[in-house]
Write a protein that holds these residues in place. Structure first.
Motif, mmCIF file in Angstrom:
data_model
loop_
_atom_site.group_PDB
_atom_site.id
_atom_site.type_symbol
_atom_site.label_atom_id
_atom_site.label_comp_id
_atom_site.label_asym_id
_atom_site.label_seq_id
_atom_site.Cartn_x
_atom_site.Cartn_y
_atom_site.Cartn_z
ATOM 1 N N GLY A 166 44.276 91.404 94.219
ATOM 2 C CA GLY A 166 44.969 92.677 94.061
ATOM 3 C C GLY A 166 44.912 93.249 92.666
ATOM 4 O O GLY A 166 45.548 94.273 92.377
ATOM 5 N N THR A 170 43.190 95.359 90.723
ATOM 6 C CA THR A 170 42.144 96.380 90.890
ATOM 7 C C THR A 170 41.496 96.787 89.571
ATOM 8 O O THR A 170 40.274 96.973 89.513
ATOM 9 C CB THR A 170 42.737 97.629 91.572
ATOM 10 O OG1 THR A 170 43.894 98.055 90.832
ATOM 11 C CG2 THR A 170 43.154 97.318 92.997
ATOM 12 N N LYS A 219 35.766 99.636 97.171
ATOM 13 C CA LYS A 219 36.943 98.957 97.729
ATOM 14 C C LYS A 219 38.075 98.868 96.707
ATOM 15 O O LYS A 219 39.259 98.986 97.052
ATOM 16 C CB LYS A 219 36.568 97.548 98.211
ATOM 17 C CG LYS A 219 35.769 97.537 99.505
ATOM 18 C CD LYS A 219 35.453 96.109 99.933
ATOM 19 C CE LYS A 219 34.630 96.098 101.227
ATOM 20 N NZ LYS A 219 34.265 94.713 101.631
ATOM 21 N N LEU A 237 41.682 100.315 97.376
ATOM 22 C CA LEU A 237 42.838 99.428 97.304
ATOM 23 C C LEU A 237 43.919 99.998 96.394
ATOM 24 O O LEU A 237 45.105 99.972 96.731
ATOM 25 C CB LEU A 237 42.394 98.040 96.802
ATOM 26 C CG LEU A 237 43.506 97.000 96.612
ATOM 27 C CD1 LEU A 237 44.261 96.766 97.913
ATOM 28 C CD2 LEU A 237 42.928 95.688 96.092
ATOM 29 N N GLU A 238 43.504 100.538 95.271
ATOM 30 C CA GLU A 238 44.479 101.077 94.322
ATOM 31 C C GLU A 238 45.261 102.243 94.943
ATOM 32 O O GLU A 238 46.488 102.334 94.792
ATOM 33 C CB GLU A 238 43.761 101.542 93.055
ATOM 34 C CG GLU A 238 44.700 101.796 91.884
ATOM 35 C CD GLU A 238 43.940 101.893 90.579
ATOM 36 O OE1 GLU A 238 44.100 101.007 89.729
ATOM 37 O OE2 GLU A 238 43.167 102.869 90.425
ATOM 38 N N GLN A 265 47.696 100.807 97.618
ATOM 39 C CA GLN A 265 48.843 100.156 97.005
ATOM 40 C C GLN A 265 49.901 101.187 96.604
ATOM 41 O O GLN A 265 51.087 100.994 96.839
ATOM 42 C CB GLN A 265 48.390 99.359 95.773
ATOM 43 C CG GLN A 265 47.628 98.080 96.106
ATOM 44 C CD GLN A 265 47.047 97.424 94.871
ATOM 45 O OE1 GLN A 265 46.770 98.082 93.866
ATOM 46 N NE2 GLN A 265 46.849 96.110 94.931
ATOM 47 N N ARG A 305 46.038 97.172 105.725
ATOM 48 C CA ARG A 305 44.720 97.345 105.116
ATOM 49 C C ARG A 305 44.695 96.780 103.693
ATOM 50 O O ARG A 305 43.695 96.197 103.261
ATOM 51 C CB ARG A 305 44.350 98.833 105.095
ATOM 52 C CG ARG A 305 43.042 99.180 104.375
ATOM 53 C CD ARG A 305 41.838 98.461 104.964
ATOM 54 N NE ARG A 305 40.604 98.871 104.281
ATOM 55 C CZ ARG A 305 39.460 98.198 104.358
ATOM 56 N NH1 ARG A 305 39.391 97.083 105.092
ATOM 57 N NH2 ARG A 305 38.393 98.639 103.713
ATOM 58 N N VAL A 306 45.820 96.931 102.985
ATOM 59 C CA VAL A 306 45.913 96.379 101.626
ATOM 60 C C VAL A 306 45.676 94.871 101.652
ATOM 61 O O VAL A 306 44.896 94.329 100.857
ATOM 62 C CB VAL A 306 47.293 96.693 101.002
ATOM 63 C CG1 VAL A 306 47.490 95.899 99.705
ATOM 64 C CG2 VAL A 306 47.425 98.187 100.725
ATOM 65 N N LEU A 365 42.143 93.811 102.281
ATOM 66 C CA LEU A 365 41.293 93.893 101.092
ATOM 67 C C LEU A 365 41.680 92.865 100.027
ATOM 68 O O LEU A 365 40.820 92.406 99.272
ATOM 69 C CB LEU A 365 41.382 95.302 100.483
ATOM 70 C CG LEU A 365 40.772 96.446 101.294
ATOM 71 C CD1 LEU A 365 41.147 97.786 100.697
ATOM 72 C CD2 LEU A 365 39.248 96.300 101.356
ATOM 73 N N SER A 366 42.964 92.537 99.955
ATOM 74 C CA SER A 366 43.433 91.599 98.912
ATOM 75 C C SER A 366 44.328 90.521 99.516
ATOM 76 O O SER A 366 45.536 90.506 99.301
ATOM 77 C CB SER A 366 44.193 92.361 97.823
ATOM 78 O OG SER A 366 45.266 93.101 98.399
ATOM 79 N N SER A 390 51.714 92.075 97.635
ATOM 80 C CA SER A 390 51.578 92.886 98.850
ATOM 81 C C SER A 390 52.239 92.204 100.040
ATOM 82 O O SER A 390 52.901 92.854 100.865
ATOM 83 C CB SER A 390 50.098 93.144 99.154
ATOM 84 O OG SER A 390 49.508 93.902 98.123
#
Length: 498
Positions: free
Chosen positions: A121, A123, A149, A153-154, A157, A178-179, A182-183, A189
């Motif tokens: 996470g 980014t 990505k 992601l940023e 978030q 989805r966050v 990706l992380s 998160s």
């Protein structure tokens, strides 16, 4: 001459010390260093073991290779690869960073570190690594994809946090899905989504997010405490105790964890003790213990409900029918779909000879659990008892409760037998009615003082009903005392009250 001897002795000592230093230096080189051949052997063994899936053994060889040559960027990179294969991304990061410091243009290490940072996470840091790769290799496809990505992601978030702060927990959960995709190694998160689930009244989903989150932080006392509190609220006191102990392992002086630990431990001990007492059929002591449970934790619904359910069960076992009915009814109001409460209240109704209500409770319980064998059998028995009660109920005939002991049954029988003895009546019609009642009273006493026959009757079968015996027999059942005192209408005899 004396000075000359002293000089020779001093020179000898210095020579010995010099030789000792050389030997020690050689020995230390053998311990702390390694030859290029040995380092290459460790790397080769590490490669073979890694290919064979023997990760721990491979890691050991890479440790030796790094210790033997701390300036070789490839040894750090290869050890990082083993850490990643073992699922230890945190341990891989320092090695990748060291490899990059030793060789700044090492793109594979840059890309790998960026991927880890993205999954954690982070980014901004991940973006810097992907941009460094693209600076040297503008057409690098994977770096382009991962940079995209990182940007996505940023934004996600920020969207998830904004929805949470506006109280839109459902939207926040949807975005966080989805966050986390990706992380997956980002504890923040997962913790945020867990908090959303708590606010939405879905504690089990919160537990599913917090459990991996506790492993993603080095010191996650807050996470272990939150997990413990959630399990506690769900009545899972053993799991709650395990998690709060994990918190205390990290810091035994943590005030919040210790206070919660004392509460959970006390309650857990009381609950376990109460169930042990029930297993030993020490029902009154179990009731006392469950009353202690309600005093220990008066604010969590689960424990109040559980205590009332089990007190209801104990009172039925003790045949305290009226008191059981009150507690069971209160427990039923709190948990309308609890089949165990419905079962126990049905049994209380049976003790009170209210068979229709017993049938109703068993039928309701069966609606909630069609496959429960105990409920099916209880319903069948209640229906049989209801049918019997419409014909002949020996408890009602003697006017005793279903929990009456043998002495109480005999006492009731003697009183009624004396009252309804035919010799007490003058008219023929009265004598006929008295004879009928007297036979019923004697039959009731016969059944209820015989353990085997009483058990059959309590199970919904009339042991004196000719239909329950092979060959029928009609109404000519043998009189219980071996003779019929009413034969030929001659009632003038001295009756012995057995």
């Amino acid at each position: 001459m004396m000075d000359s001897g002293r000089r020779r002795g001093l020179n000898s000592v210095l020579s010995s010390l010099s030789l000792l230093c050389v030997v020690l230096d050689l020995q230390l080189d053998g311990v702390l260093g390694a030859t290029p051949v040995e380092i290459e052997q460790h790397l080769e063994m590490g490669r073979k073991l890694l290919a064979a899936g023997q990760l721990a053994e491979a890691l050991s060889h890479y440790h030796s290779a790094v210790e033997g040559d701390s300036k070789n960027y490839l040894t750090y990179y290869k050890r990082a690869a083993v850490f990643l294969a073992m699922g230890k991304s945190k341990s891989a990061l320092p090695d990748l960073t060291q490899a990059i410091q030793l060789k700044p243009d090492f793109l594979a290490a840059r890309l790998q570190r960026g991927n880890i940072l993205l999954k954690q996470g982070s980014t901004q840091e991940a973006r810097e690594d992907f941009q460094a790769v693209l600076k040297r290799s503008p057409d690098h496809e994977e770096a382009h994809d991962q940079l995209h990505k990182a940007d996505e992601l940023e934004l996600l978030q920020e969207e998830a946090h904004e929805a949470y702060h506006h109280g839109d927990y459902t939207t926040s959960v949807q975005v966080l899905e989805r966050v986390i995709e990706l992380s997956p190694w980002d504890p923040e998160s997962r913790e945020l989504r867990a908090e959303c689930f708590v606010r939405l009244g879905e504690p089990r989903k919160a537990i599913m997010d917090l459990t991996p989150a506790t492993r993603l932080r080095a010191d996650n006392r807050a996470g272990f405490l939150k997990l413990s509190q959630l399990h506690y609220s769900l009545g899972e006191h053993h799991d709650s105790l395990n998690h709060v102990r994990e918190c205390l392992k990290l810091d035994q002086d943590d005030k919040e964890c210790f206070a919660h630990y004392k509460q959970v431990k006390k309650l857990s001990k009381q609950l376990d003790s109460a169930e042990e007492l029930i297993s030993e059929q020490r029902y009154q002591e179990a009731i006392d213990k469950y009353e202690s449970v309600m005093r220990t934790e008066p604010n969590v619904a689960f424990y109040i409900n559980k205590a009332k359910e089990r007190i209801c069960f104990c009172l039925v076992k003790m045949k305290e029918a009226e008191e059981a009915l009150d507690i069971c009814s209160e427990a039923h109001q709190r948990e309308p779909q609890n089949i165990h409460i419905l079962r126990d209240r049905a049994e209380a109704y049976i003790l009170l000879q209210e068979y229709e209500k017993a049938v109703e409770d068993y039928q309701e319980a069966r609606e909630f659990d069609q496959d429960n064998q105990e409920i099916r059998e209880g319903l069948d028995r209640a229906q049989k008892l209801l049918k019997l009660s419409r014909k002949r109920d020996y408890y009602k005939i003697l006017g005793v409760s279903r929990s009456a002991n043998k002495q109480e049954i005999i006492k009731a029988y003697r009183k009624l037998a004396q009252q309804w003895h035919p010799d007490n009546f003058q008219s023929e019609a009265d004598k006929k009615e008295a004879e009928k009642r007297f036979i019923e009273i004697a039959s009731a006493k016969e059944v209820l003082t015989d353990p085997e026959m009483r058990q059959k009757f309590d199970s919904g079968e009339d042991p004196l009903d000719p239909e329950n015996h092979q060959g029928g027999g009609g109404g000519n059942r043998e009189w219980p005392f071996g003779f019929n005192p009413f034969e030929n209408g001659n009632f003038h005899f001295k009756f012995q009250y057995n």
